[in-house]
Design a protein around this motif. Structure first.
Motif, PDB file in Angstrom:
ATOM      1  N   ILE A 101      48.747 -18.280  54.903  1.00 35.97           N
ATOM      2  CA  ILE A 101      47.456 -18.966  54.964  1.00 35.97           C
ATOM      3  C   ILE A 101      46.556 -18.176  55.904  1.00 35.97           C
ATOM      4  O   ILE A 101      46.916 -17.932  57.061  1.00 35.97           O
ATOM      5  CB  ILE A 101      47.600 -20.412  55.475  1.00 35.97           C
ATOM      6  N   LEU A 102      45.390 -17.763  55.411  1.00 39.28           N
ATOM      7  CA  LEU A 102      44.423 -17.038  56.233  1.00 39.28           C
ATOM      8  C   LEU A 102      43.611 -18.063  57.013  1.00 39.28           C
ATOM      9  O   LEU A 102      42.739 -18.723  56.459  1.00 39.28           O
ATOM     10  CB  LEU A 102      43.503 -16.185  55.359  1.00 39.28           C
ATOM     11  N   MET A 103      43.898 -18.195  58.278  1.00 34.59           N
ATOM     12  CA  MET A 103      43.259 -19.227  59.088  1.00 34.59           C
ATOM     13  C   MET A 103      41.771 -18.963  59.329  1.00 34.59           C
ATOM     14  O   MET A 103      41.008 -19.879  59.569  1.00 34.59           O
ATOM     15  CB  MET A 103      43.982 -19.379  60.424  1.00 34.59           C
ATOM     16  N   ASP A 104      41.373 -17.688  59.260  1.00 37.57           N
ATOM     17  CA  ASP A 104      39.973 -17.363  59.525  1.00 37.57           C
ATOM     18  C   ASP A 104      39.165 -17.069  58.257  1.00 37.57           C
ATOM     19  O   ASP A 104      37.999 -16.705  58.345  1.00 37.57           O
ATOM     20  CB  ASP A 104      39.883 -16.171  60.476  1.00 37.57           C
ATOM     21  N   ASN A 105      39.787 -17.228  57.079  1.00 40.14           N
ATOM     22  CA  ASN A 105      39.118 -16.966  55.796  1.00 40.14           C
ATOM     23  C   ASN A 105      38.564 -15.549  55.692  1.00 40.14           C
ATOM     24  O   ASN A 105      37.597 -15.303  54.987  1.00 40.14           O
ATOM     25  CB  ASN A 105      37.976 -17.961  55.551  1.00 40.14           C
ATOM     26  N   ASN A 106      39.165 -14.607  56.386  1.00 40.91           N
ATOM     27  CA  ASN A 106      38.684 -13.236  56.417  1.00 40.91           C
ATOM     28  C   ASN A 106      39.676 -12.348  55.666  1.00 40.91           C
ATOM     29  O   ASN A 106      40.847 -12.280  56.040  1.00 40.91           O
ATOM     30  CB  ASN A 106      38.532 -12.785  57.866  1.00 40.91           C
ATOM     31  N   PHE A 107      39.200 -11.656  54.636  1.00 42.36           N
ATOM     32  CA  PHE A 107      40.096 -10.824  53.832  1.00 42.36           C
ATOM     33  C   PHE A 107      40.683  -9.665  54.623  1.00 42.36           C
ATOM     34  O   PHE A 107      41.735  -9.150  54.289  1.00 42.36           O
ATOM     35  CB  PHE A 107      39.395 -10.324  52.575  1.00 42.36           C
ATOM     36  N   SER A 108      40.011  -9.232  55.695  1.00 40.30           N
ATOM     37  CA  SER A 108      40.578  -8.147  56.501  1.00 40.30           C
ATOM     38  C   SER A 108      41.853  -8.618  57.198  1.00 40.30           C
ATOM     39  O   SER A 108      42.683  -7.802  57.609  1.00 40.30           O
ATOM     40  CB  SER A 108      39.563  -7.627  57.519  1.00 40.30           C
TER      41      SER A 108
END
Length: 150
Positions: A101-108
């Motif tokens: 789960i990407l907690m910061d919604n950042n694809f990097s």
């Protein structure tokens, strides 16, 4: 328009294929299997289109990572080898299914997660290599497990 945007982002390259979901679904089995290896962008796709794409990639023996943020992405997230979901914008269902789960919604963050995964994998591999070598050496030099007392 899709080609222009994906080219600027570095997703679409020469020799690749950009296709819309409805067009992709109208292809027959042999055409899909021929196109999928070069398919770089599947635009305007529905969950059914993504599911078909993942099935074809599985059939070709590819390793699949997929991102999703909605309830309708859950089946595809389950099918992929690695499912990635958006932590902030994603629905509760989409956050329960994925592996990451990407907690910061950042694809990097995906790139950072892969780098950390490689580091952990390398560390475990080196530890196991050392441990097996050391144990083998002890077994060969001292087969009965006897220790010398000085």
């Amino acid at each position: 328009m899709v080609c222009l945007i994906t080219t600027e982002c570095g997703i679409y390259t020469a020799g690749g294929i950009v296709m819309e979901g409805p067009v992709f679904c109208q292809l027959d089995e042999s055409q899909m299997l021929k196109i999928v290896p070069r398919l770089q962008v599947l635009a305007r796709s529905k969950p059914k289109d993504k599911k078909i794409l993942v099935e074809k990639l599985h059939a070709l023996g590819e390793i699949i990572a997929i991102t999703g943020d909605g309830t309708n992405d859950s089946p595809t997230l389950k099918m992929a080898h690695v499912g990635l979901s958006m932590g902030i914008a994603g629905t509760e269902v989409a956050r329960e299914v994925p592996d990451i789960i990407l907690m910061d919604n950042n694809f990097s963050s995906i790139v950072k997660a892969i780098m950390w995964g490689h580091c952990v994998n390398d560390a475990v591999r080196k530890f196991l290599q050392f441990q097996i070598s050391y144990s083998t050496l002890l077994t060969v030099t001292n087969p009965w497990g006897c220790q010398r007392v000085i």
